[in-house]
Design an enzyme around this catalytic site. Structure first.
Site, PDB file in Angstrom:
ATOM      1  N   ARG A  51       2.551  37.286 -51.546  1.00  0.00           N
ATOM      2  CA  ARG A  51       2.495  35.974 -52.200  1.00  0.00           C
ATOM      3  C   ARG A  51       3.275  35.948 -53.509  1.00  0.00           C
ATOM      4  O   ARG A  51       3.759  34.911 -53.931  1.00  0.00           O
ATOM      5  CB  ARG A  51       1.034  35.585 -52.463  1.00  0.00           C
ATOM      6  CG  ARG A  51       0.251  35.270 -51.209  1.00  0.00           C
ATOM      7  CD  ARG A  51      -1.214  35.156 -51.508  1.00  0.00           C
ATOM      8  NE  ARG A  51      -1.688  36.361 -52.194  1.00  0.00           N
ATOM      9  CZ  ARG A  51      -2.915  36.556 -52.619  1.00  0.00           C
ATOM     10  NH1 ARG A  51      -3.813  35.620 -52.448  1.00  0.00           N
ATOM     11  NH2 ARG A  51      -3.276  37.675 -53.211  1.00  0.00           N
ATOM     12  N   LYS A 148      -5.384  50.378 -40.777  1.00  0.00           N
ATOM     13  CA  LYS A 148      -6.840  50.522 -40.698  1.00  0.00           C
ATOM     14  C   LYS A 148      -7.487  49.733 -41.821  1.00  0.00           C
ATOM     15  O   LYS A 148      -6.803  49.506 -42.831  1.00  0.00           O
ATOM     16  CB  LYS A 148      -7.236  51.992 -40.732  1.00  0.00           C
ATOM     17  CG  LYS A 148      -7.267  52.599 -42.137  1.00  0.00           C
ATOM     18  CD  LYS A 148      -7.772  54.006 -42.134  1.00  0.00           C
ATOM     19  CE  LYS A 148      -9.015  54.132 -42.977  1.00  0.00           C
ATOM     20  NZ  LYS A 148      -9.393  55.467 -43.357  1.00  0.00           N
ATOM     21  N   HIS A 178      -2.921  57.401 -39.338  1.00  0.00           N
ATOM     22  CA  HIS A 178      -1.884  58.301 -39.850  1.00  0.00           C
ATOM     23  C   HIS A 178      -2.187  59.768 -39.563  1.00  0.00           C
ATOM     24  O   HIS A 178      -1.289  60.599 -39.610  1.00  0.00           O
ATOM     25  CB  HIS A 178      -1.596  58.043 -41.330  1.00  0.00           C
ATOM     26  CG  HIS A 178      -2.705  58.403 -42.239  1.00  0.00           C
ATOM     27  ND1 HIS A 178      -3.738  57.551 -42.526  1.00  0.00           N
ATOM     28  CD2 HIS A 178      -2.947  59.532 -42.928  1.00  0.00           C
ATOM     29  CE1 HIS A 178      -4.569  58.149 -43.352  1.00  0.00           C
ATOM     30  NE2 HIS A 178      -4.123  59.343 -43.613  1.00  0.00           N
ATOM     31  N   LYS A 182       0.645  63.429 -38.170  1.00  0.00           N
ATOM     32  CA  LYS A 182       0.836  64.713 -38.841  1.00  0.00           C
ATOM     33  C   LYS A 182       1.471  65.718 -37.886  1.00  0.00           C
ATOM     34  O   LYS A 182       1.144  65.767 -36.704  1.00  0.00           O
ATOM     35  CB  LYS A 182      -0.504  65.251 -39.364  1.00  0.00           C
ATOM     36  CG  LYS A 182      -1.016  64.444 -40.555  1.00  0.00           C
ATOM     37  CD  LYS A 182      -2.290  65.037 -41.100  1.00  0.00           C
ATOM     38  CE  LYS A 182      -2.834  64.214 -42.239  1.00  0.00           C
ATOM     39  NZ  LYS A 182      -2.061  64.362 -43.474  1.00  0.00           N
ATOM     40  N   GLU A 216     -12.444  65.955 -48.893  1.00  0.00           N
ATOM     41  CA  GLU A 216     -11.666  65.397 -50.002  1.00  0.00           C
ATOM     42  C   GLU A 216     -12.329  65.765 -51.319  1.00  0.00           C
ATOM     43  O   GLU A 216     -13.556  65.941 -51.373  1.00  0.00           O
ATOM     44  CB  GLU A 216     -11.613  63.872 -49.886  1.00  0.00           C
ATOM     45  CG  GLU A 216     -10.908  63.383 -48.630  1.00  0.00           C
ATOM     46  CD  GLU A 216     -10.953  61.864 -48.525  1.00  0.00           C
ATOM     47  OE1 GLU A 216      -9.946  61.228 -48.828  1.00  0.00           O
ATOM     48  OE2 GLU A 216     -12.008  61.338 -48.155  1.00  0.00           O
ATOM     49  N   ASP A 235     -15.250  54.898 -42.045  1.00  0.00           N
ATOM     50  CA  ASP A 235     -13.957  55.109 -42.697  1.00  0.00           C
ATOM     51  C   ASP A 235     -13.196  56.293 -42.104  1.00  0.00           C
ATOM     52  O   ASP A 235     -11.964  56.289 -42.079  1.00  0.00           O
ATOM     53  CB  ASP A 235     -14.208  55.339 -44.200  1.00  0.00           C
ATOM     54  CG  ASP A 235     -12.931  55.281 -45.015  1.00  0.00           C
ATOM     55  OD1 ASP A 235     -12.146  54.338 -44.798  1.00  0.00           O
ATOM     56  OD2 ASP A 235     -12.711  56.168 -45.859  1.00  0.00           O
ATOM     57  N   HIS A 240     -10.292  58.721 -37.502  1.00  0.00           N
ATOM     58  CA  HIS A 240      -9.496  59.945 -37.654  1.00  0.00           C
ATOM     59  C   HIS A 240     -10.119  61.154 -36.947  1.00  0.00           C
ATOM     60  O   HIS A 240      -9.460  61.842 -36.170  1.00  0.00           O
ATOM     61  CB  HIS A 240      -9.321  60.293 -39.136  1.00  0.00           C
ATOM     62  CG  HIS A 240      -8.743  59.186 -39.950  1.00  0.00           C
ATOM     63  ND1 HIS A 240      -7.666  58.438 -39.523  1.00  0.00           N
ATOM     64  CD2 HIS A 240      -9.079  58.685 -41.151  1.00  0.00           C
ATOM     65  CE1 HIS A 240      -7.374  57.534 -40.447  1.00  0.00           C
ATOM     66  NE2 HIS A 240      -8.225  57.664 -41.443  1.00  0.00           N
ATOM     67  N   LYS A 331     -16.524  63.209 -49.439  1.00  0.00           N
ATOM     68  CA  LYS A 331     -15.778  63.040 -50.685  1.00  0.00           C
ATOM     69  C   LYS A 331     -16.398  63.908 -51.775  1.00  0.00           C
ATOM     70  O   LYS A 331     -17.554  64.282 -51.704  1.00  0.00           O
ATOM     71  CB  LYS A 331     -15.822  61.577 -51.112  1.00  0.00           C
ATOM     72  CG  LYS A 331     -15.192  60.675 -50.065  1.00  0.00           C
ATOM     73  CD  LYS A 331     -14.816  59.347 -50.608  1.00  0.00           C
ATOM     74  CE  LYS A 331     -14.104  58.524 -49.559  1.00  0.00           C
ATOM     75  NZ  LYS A 331     -12.776  59.049 -49.235  1.00  0.00           N
TER      76      LYS A 331
HETATM   77  P1  NAP Z   1      -3.270  46.277 -51.915  1.00  0.00           P
HETATM   78  O1  NAP Z   1      -2.730  47.281 -52.865  1.00  0.00           O
HETATM   79  O2  NAP Z   1      -4.403  45.420 -52.339  1.00  0.00           O
HETATM   80  O3  NAP Z   1      -2.043  45.325 -51.521  1.00  0.00           O
HETATM   81  C1  NAP Z   1      -2.211  44.184 -50.748  1.00  0.00           C
HETATM   82  C2  NAP Z   1      -0.856  43.543 -50.505  1.00  0.00           C
HETATM   83  O4  NAP Z   1      -1.064  42.379 -49.712  1.00  0.00           O
HETATM   84  C3  NAP Z   1      -0.139  43.090 -51.764  1.00  0.00           C
HETATM   85  O5  NAP Z   1       1.250  43.234 -51.571  1.00  0.00           O
HETATM   86  C4  NAP Z   1      -0.512  41.621 -51.859  1.00  0.00           C
HETATM   87  O6  NAP Z   1       0.440  40.941 -52.614  1.00  0.00           O
HETATM   88  C5  NAP Z   1      -0.482  41.243 -50.384  1.00  0.00           C
HETATM   89  N1  NAP Z   1      -1.295  40.081 -50.050  1.00  0.00           N
HETATM   90  C6  NAP Z   1      -2.579  39.834 -50.411  1.00  0.00           C
HETATM   91  N2  NAP Z   1      -2.980  38.637 -49.928  1.00  0.00           N
HETATM   92  C7  NAP Z   1      -1.920  38.138 -49.248  1.00  0.00           C
HETATM   93  C8  NAP Z   1      -1.705  36.920 -48.539  1.00  0.00           C
HETATM   94  N3  NAP Z   1      -2.655  35.993 -48.438  1.00  0.00           N
HETATM   95  N4  NAP Z   1      -0.508  36.737 -47.964  1.00  0.00           N
HETATM   96  C9  NAP Z   1       0.475  37.676 -48.067  1.00  0.00           C
HETATM   97  N5  NAP Z   1       0.330  38.820 -48.729  1.00  0.00           N
HETATM   98  C10 NAP Z   1      -0.853  39.039 -49.320  1.00  0.00           C
HETATM   99  O7  NAP Z   1      -3.697  46.937 -50.541  1.00  0.00           O
HETATM  100  P2  NAP Z   1      -3.194  48.335 -49.918  1.00  0.00           P
HETATM  101  O8  NAP Z   1      -3.986  49.432 -50.506  1.00  0.00           O
HETATM  102  O9  NAP Z   1      -1.706  48.419 -49.986  1.00  0.00           O
HETATM  103  O10 NAP Z   1      -3.691  48.202 -48.410  1.00  0.00           O
HETATM  104  C11 NAP Z   1      -3.008  47.431 -47.446  1.00  0.00           C
HETATM  105  C12 NAP Z   1      -3.625  47.696 -46.076  1.00  0.00           C
HETATM  106  O11 NAP Z   1      -3.460  49.056 -45.758  1.00  0.00           O
HETATM  107  C13 NAP Z   1      -5.138  47.413 -45.993  1.00  0.00           C
HETATM  108  O12 NAP Z   1      -5.455  46.969 -44.691  1.00  0.00           O
HETATM  109  C14 NAP Z   1      -5.746  48.787 -46.211  1.00  0.00           C
HETATM  110  O13 NAP Z   1      -7.029  48.893 -45.614  1.00  0.00           O
HETATM  111  C15 NAP Z   1      -4.739  49.641 -45.491  1.00  0.00           C
HETATM  112  N6  NAP Z   1      -4.709  51.042 -45.937  1.00  0.00           N
HETATM  113  C16 NAP Z   1      -4.358  51.349 -47.221  1.00  0.00           C
HETATM  114  C17 NAP Z   1      -4.318  52.671 -47.618  1.00  0.00           C
HETATM  115  C18 NAP Z   1      -3.898  53.062 -49.017  1.00  0.00           C
HETATM  116  O14 NAP Z   1      -3.784  54.258 -49.256  1.00  0.00           O
HETATM  117  N7  NAP Z   1      -3.649  52.130 -49.917  1.00  0.00           N
HETATM  118  C19 NAP Z   1      -4.640  53.690 -46.714  1.00  0.00           C
HETATM  119  C20 NAP Z   1      -4.988  53.343 -45.408  1.00  0.00           C
HETATM  120  C21 NAP Z   1      -5.008  52.025 -45.040  1.00  0.00           C
HETATM  121  P3  NAP Z   1       0.133  39.488 -53.265  1.00  0.00           P
HETATM  122  O15 NAP Z   1      -1.189  39.573 -53.947  1.00  0.00           O
HETATM  123  O16 NAP Z   1       1.291  39.225 -54.170  1.00  0.00           O
HETATM  124  O17 NAP Z   1       0.112  38.518 -52.132  1.00  0.00           O
END
Ligand code: NAP
Length: 484
Positions: A51, A148, A178, A182, A216, A235, A240, A331
């Protein structure tokens, strides 16, 4: 040894959530590495979408910062970064809105692979699928990558599968786990199915038990509110650890083909027995080391969510009858370590007097740190002390075996994204697999909720709750030490 890098076809990859944590830490740095390795063709495009009001230059700056932060300094190359950034653009889109979709469509090229990575909250997956379809952006070349968590129980996973299936065929849906990307996990399949050595022994007759550990050192601080609705079972175990269990326990697929492999994994999940309450131990880390405990981090003093779980499961089929699989994850444990340990039975008869020195053969598959394998073998203790036995590891660390080339091993995300572009779903979960795993996990969770079980406290930096040790001791076995 020379590893071959085979370029994938040119692609347009849209990362929804391109400014988020996962994109910055894993996806974008990973793509840069594949670009440098020559695997991402020069005529490919990466489009960030979120966004936030950014233009191409603003997003490129963010990507450059992500590379600077998350790619090791010695692998950063100014000219390569510049060339990579020329392939990066940005479109401002709200997954729930109407603006931006035409701009995105105008950026997509005809007749190249279109991949849409849903790196946003799962609540938005359905909106994205629906809008990609409604705006005519999804075509026959398209595929979606779904992060996920995939549901939080069977009902929500089914609902998510159904909404995605309205707009995409199963062969276009890549549910990412993921752990499956590995190197060692894939090597597990190579070890099992490309060697004659292990397969004849790979059954209850010769295997005493299997341990799968994902430990972890970090807690849930910073994301406690989210984690508190999930817990270690949802989780980590349902996805996994379950996937790892499947790869160890499955029958040989007739071919290394996505559906053949996934059919065999599905059979394992369906053959899992319900887990008895006495075979489950849940824990919560206590305060310590100057840090708060789980309940402080989760912001709910009465939370019953587990930050640790250990359980014993059985697979009801011919191969695994009476061979228990012990799973544990948690954890704030002693070390960050993930491994699978397959412990073999003792020989039927010992010809040696040195019974004291005897230890089981154990095949240890290390996922992290220091990916590799280790086979614990008995040999004669060197020297003139007579025929005394000792256990030694037959060690294969990838870093040692491959030397500098180990540096070029793609990480899990890089490998999986390249598989998406290639159209290879072998390392992605199929919809029915995910549902079967929830069908197994749901009654376990419902059981402890109905009983009102409370998790047992454990000290940070320990190996988990006391009762988890007892789970093994009761069976005359013990957990392997958690070592980093
Ligand atoms: P995050 O840091 O909160 O980022 C969310 C992203 O989505 C931001 O780019 C945000 O940008 C965008 N977003 C939010 N609302 C939106 C909307 N309505 N339309 C379009 N874009 C939108 O989350 P994240 O940690 O990267 O996680 C993303 C996904 O990966 C989740 O499903 C999470 O469960 C999964 N995941 C993450 C990790 C990790 O290590 N981070 C690991 C495994 C899985 P704006 O606010 O500018 O829109």
């Amino acid at each position: 040894m020379v590893s071959r890098v085979i370029p994938v076809d040119p692609f347009d990859l849209v990362i929804f959530g391109g400014t988020g944590d996962l994109a910055r830490r894993k996806i974008l740095p990973g793509l840069y590495r594949r670009f440098v390795a020559g695997q991402m063709p020069a005529d490919s495009r990466i489009i960030g979408a979120a966004r936030g009001e950014l233009d191409d230059a603003g997003f490129q700056k963010m990507v450059a910062e992500a590379i600077a932060e998350f790619v090791p300094a010695e692998r950063q190359d100014k000219a390569a970064i510049k060339a990579f950034l020329e392939r990066v653009g940005y479109v401002s889109i709200d997954a729930k809105g109407t603006g931006g979709w035409d701009a995105l469509k105008s950026r997509m090229r005809e007749n190249v692979v279109r991949a849409f990575y849903f790196s946003v909250a799962p609540a938005l997956f359905g909106d994205l699928a629906e809008r990609l379809h409604a705006h005519g952006i999804a075509d026959a070349w398209s595929r979606i990558v779904v992060e996920k968590p995939f549901g939080r129980d069977l009902a929500s996973a089914k609902a998510l599968n159904a909404v995605l299936a309205e707009h995409f065929d199963e062969h276009q849906i890549y549910r990412i786990d993921h752990y499956l990307g590995k190197e060692t996990v894939q090597n597990l399949m190579a070890v099992r199915f490309a060697n004659i050595l292990f397969e004849p022994l790979w059954k209850a007759e010769y295997i005493d038990h299997v341990q799968i550990t994902v430990a972890e050192t970090v807690g849930v601080e910073g994301r406690g509110a989210y984690y508190d609705k999930s817990g270690a079972m949802r989780d980590m175990v349902q996805n996994h650890l379950m996937q790892l269990l499947c790869l160890i326990a499955m029958e040989p697929p007739y071919h290394f083909d996505p559906d053949a492999v996934r059919d065999e994994k599905l059979k394992v999940i369906r053959a899992l027995d319900p887990v008895k309450p006495e075979d489950i131990v849940r824990g919560q880390y206590l305060p310590g080391g100057g840090q708060g405990g789980y309940v402080e981090h989760s912001e709910d003093p009465a939370s019953r969510t587990e930050s640790y779980i250990a359980l014993k499961c059985h697979i009801s089929n011919w191969r695994w009858k009476n061979t228990p699989f012990y799973l544990r994850t948690g954890k704030r444990l002693r070390a960050r370590a993930s491994e699978i340990a397959i412990t073999f039975k003792e020989p039927p008869h010992s010809i040696f007097d040195d019974a004291q020195g005897w230890r089981e053969n154990v095949l240890v598959i290390r996922l992290q740190p220091n990916e590799g394998m280790n086979l614990m073998m008995m040999i004669k203790e060197p020297g003139p002390g007579g025929m005394r036995l000792m256990q030694v590891p037959l060690d294969m660390s990838f870093a040692d075996a491959l030397g500098a080339e180990a540096e070029d091993i793609p990480d899990a995300y890089e490998r999986l994204i390249m598989d998406v572009i290639r159209g290879n779903q072998t390392l992605f979960m199929r919809g029915d697999e995910v549902e079967a795993a929830w069908a197994w996990a749901d009654p376990i969770i419902a059981g402890w909720e109905a009983r009102g079980d409370r998790p047992q406290g454990y000290d940070p930096g320990s190996s988990g709750p006391e009762d988890a040790l007892m789970l093994m001791h009761r069976d005359g076995r013990r957990w392997r030490e958690i070592k980093g």
